[in-house]
Scaffold this active site. Structure first.
Site, short mmCIF file in Angstrom:
data_model
loop_
_atom_site.label_atom_id
_atom_site.label_comp_id
_atom_site.label_asym_id
_atom_site.label_seq_id
_atom_site.Cartn_x
_atom_site.Cartn_y
_atom_site.Cartn_z
CG PHE A 137 -4.83 1.73 4.64
CD1 PHE A 137 -4.41 3.02 4.35
CD2 PHE A 137 -5.88 1.18 3.90
CE1 PHE A 137 -5.04 3.76 3.34
CE2 PHE A 137 -6.50 1.90 2.90
CZ PHE A 137 -6.08 3.19 2.63
CB THR B 237 -1.49 -6.90 8.74
OG1 THR B 237 -2.72 -6.52 9.36
CG2 THR B 237 -1.50 -8.39 8.46
CG ASP C 283 -4.63 -11.35 19.13
OD1 ASP C 283 -5.83 -11.11 18.84
OD2 ASP C 283 -3.98 -12.28 18.64
N GLY D 212 -18.29 -7.04 23.95
CA GLY D 212 -18.39 -7.19 25.41
C GLY D 212 -17.85 -5.96 26.12
CB ALA E 14 -14.45 -1.90 10.08
CE1 TYR F 26 -11.59 -9.13 6.02
CE2 TYR F 26 -12.76 -8.94 3.94
CZ TYR F 26 -12.22 -8.36 5.07
OH TYR F 26 -12.33 -6.99 5.25
NE ARG G 76 -5.74 -4.58 0.56
CZ ARG G 76 -6.43 -4.10 1.58
NH1 ARG G 76 -7.75 -4.12 1.55
NH2 ARG G 76 -5.82 -3.60 2.62
N1 UDP Z 1 -5.53 -7.82 -9.09
C1 UDP Z 1 -4.74 -7.84 -10.23
N2 UDP Z 1 -3.38 -7.75 -10.07
C2 UDP Z 1 -2.77 -7.65 -8.85
C3 UDP Z 1 -3.59 -7.62 -7.70
C4 UDP Z 1 -4.96 -7.72 -7.86
O1 UDP Z 1 -5.23 -7.93 -11.36
O2 UDP Z 1 -1.52 -7.55 -8.81
C5 UDP Z 1 -6.99 -7.90 -9.24
C6 UDP Z 1 -7.68 -8.94 -8.38
O3 UDP Z 1 -7.72 -10.20 -9.04
C7 UDP Z 1 -9.06 -8.33 -8.20
C8 UDP Z 1 -8.80 -6.83 -8.21
O4 UDP Z 1 -7.52 -6.66 -8.80
O5 UDP Z 1 -9.89 -8.67 -9.27
C9 UDP Z 1 -8.80 -6.21 -6.83
O6 UDP Z 1 -7.99 -6.99 -6.00
P1 UDP Z 1 -7.57 -6.56 -4.53
O7 UDP Z 1 -6.72 -7.67 -3.99
O8 UDP Z 1 -7.01 -5.20 -4.54
O9 UDP Z 1 -8.90 -6.47 -3.69
P2 UDP Z 1 -10.29 -7.27 -3.66
O10 UDP Z 1 -11.24 -6.29 -4.23
O11 UDP Z 1 -10.19 -8.50 -4.53
O12 UDP Z 1 -10.49 -7.60 -2.24
#
Ligand code: UDP
Length: 313
Positions: free
Chosen positions: A11, A35, A56, A102, A114, A145, A186
Site C-alpha cells: 500500500f 501481502t 523475499d 548490509g 519504516a 510486530y 484494519r
Molecule cells: N477495529 C474495530 N473494528 C474493525 C477493525 C478494527 O473496531 O473491524 C478497531 C481496533 O480494535 C483498533 C482500531 O480499530 O482499536 C484500529 O485498528 P486497526 O487494525 O486499523 O489498526 P491498529 O491501530 O490497531 O494497528
C-alpha cells in the site's frame, strides 16, 4: 537517484514508487508479494525508470549497479496479517532489516527504515513524542510486530554508529488511502467495505479506543522530506486529529451515505488483546525538522479511499 523500495508493491510502498518516479528518480521495487500485490504497481509496468524484483528480503539481496537510497518498508503491518504470520513478521523485521542494511552499507546508500507507532505499545504517555520509550508486551499477540520493529530500529542505529551508514527512522502512525487491501482487517477498509455492502460496521468492544488517520500522500511527502533531511533519530509521521473508533464509524457512514448499522462486537481471538487504548502522534519534531504537517483533511482523504473501494466492492 537510484532508489530501492522494499515492500514496493504494498500500500504505502507503491505510492512511494509513484512519488519518486514523479520526482525523476530511478526506482527498483522489491516485494515477495505475500501481502503486497502487483495490481498496485501494474500501472508502472513498462515505465523506463521502474523495475520490479520479486524477492523475499529475509534472504540475501543482490542488486546490480549503484544505489543511492534504500527505503525499507517490507513488513506485515496489519494485525490480521501478523497474527497469521507471526514468525515471518519477526523475520522480516530482523533478518530483512539486516539484509537491507548490509546492502546499504555495501552500496554506500542512505537507508530509511519504516518503523511504527506500535513501538509505543499501549502508551502511558499521550500524545506520543519520540522520546517516549513505550509500553510493549513482548509475549502478547502484537509483540511479534512491535518487537520486530523495535529490533529493526536498534539494528538501524547500530549500523549508523558502527558502520557509519547514513540512516533515517520514521515512526508511521495509522495511514489510509487507495490500495489498502480490502481484506487486511484494519478498521479503514473494514468499515468502508462494510458500509458499501450495507453490512453492519464491526466496532470492537465499545469503540472507545482512539486513533488518528493520516492520508497516504501526506505520509509519503513526510518520508521524502525525512530522507533528504539530516535527522538520524526517529521522527513520528501521522495525523494528530484523534478520534474514537465509534466516531470514525459514524464518519464513514456519513461519507458513504450508507444505512448500515453499527454492531458492537467483542472478538474473543487475539485481535483486540493489548490493542492500544489511545494513539495520537506528537508531530512537533516533524514540524520543526521537516517543516511537515498533514495537509489532507479526513473527509477529503476518505472520499478518495471510498471511491477506490467502491470500484472493487
Ligand atoms: N477495529 C474495530 N473494528 C474493525 C477493525 C478494527 O473496531 O473491524 C478497531 C481496533 O480494535 C483498533 C482500531 O480499530 O482499536 C484500529 O485498528 P486497526 O487494525 O486499523 O489498526 P491498529 O491501530 O490497531 O494497528
Amino acid at each position: 537517484m537510484r532508489i530501492l523500495i522494499t515492500g514496493g508493491a504494498g500500500f504505502i510502498g507503491s505510492h512511494l514508487c509513484d512519488r519518486l518516479l514523479a520526482d525523476g528518480h530511478q526506482v527498483i521495487a522489491m516485494d515477495n508479494l505475500s501481502t503486497g500485490s502487483v495490481d498496485n504497481i501494474a500501472h508502472l509496468s513498462g515505465h523506463e525508470r521502474f523495475h520490479f524484483i520479486k524477492h523475499d528480503v529475509t534472504n540475501y539481496i543482490f542488486i546490480e549497479g549503484p544505489l543511492d537510497a534504500v527505503f525499507h518498508l517490507a513488513s506485515l503491518p496489519s494485525p490480521v496479517d501478523y497474527l497469521n504470520l507471526p514468525i515471518q513478521t519477526l523475520k522480516v523485521g530482523a533478518l530483512g532489516t539486516h539484509k537491507t542494511l548490509g546492502l546499504a552499507l555495501e552500496k554506500q546508500a542512505r537507508f530509511l527504515l519504516a518503523s511504527t507507532s506500535e513501538v509505543y505499545g499501549d502508551p502511558l504517555v499521550h500524545p506520543q513524542p519520540e522520546d517516549y520509550w513505550g509500553n510493549v508486551n513482548p509475549v502478547g499477540p502484537r509483540g511479534v510486530y512491535d518487537e520486530s520493529k523495535r529490533f529493526a530500529e536498534a539494528l538501524t542505529m547500530a549500523y549508523h554508529k558502527y558502520h557509519n551508514v547514513d540512516t533515517r527512522i520514521v515512526r508511521i502512525f495509522n495511514t489510509y488511502g487507495p490500495r489498502m487491501r480490502m481484506d487486511d482487517g484494519r478498521v479503514v477498509p473494514n468499515f468502508i467495505c462494510q458500509a458499501l455492502r450495507g453490512e453492519p460496521l464491526t466496532v470492537y468492544d465499545e469503540g472507545k479506543r482512539t486513533r488518528s488517520f493520516c492520508y497516504v500522500s501526506d505520509l509519503v511527502e513526510g518520508m521524502v522530506r525525512l530522507l533528504h533531511s539530516d535527522e538520524v533519530e526517529p521522527v513520528n509521521l501521522g495525523n494528530p486529529a484523534e478520534m474514537t473508533i465509534l466516531d470514525f464509524a459514524h464518519r464513514v457512514l456519513a461519507l458513504t451515505g450508507s444505512s448500515s448499522e453499527i454492531a458492537f462486537v467483542h472478538p474473543t481471538d487475539a485481535r483486540t488483546k493489548d490493542d492500544p487504548k489511545v494513539r495520537c502522534p506528537d508531530i512537533s519534531k516533524a514540524q520543526r525538522v521537516l517543516g511537515w504537517e498533514p495537509q489532507v483533511p479526513l473527509e477529503e482523504g476518505l472520499r478518495q479511499t471510498i471511491a477506490y473501494f467502491r470500484e472493487r466492492v
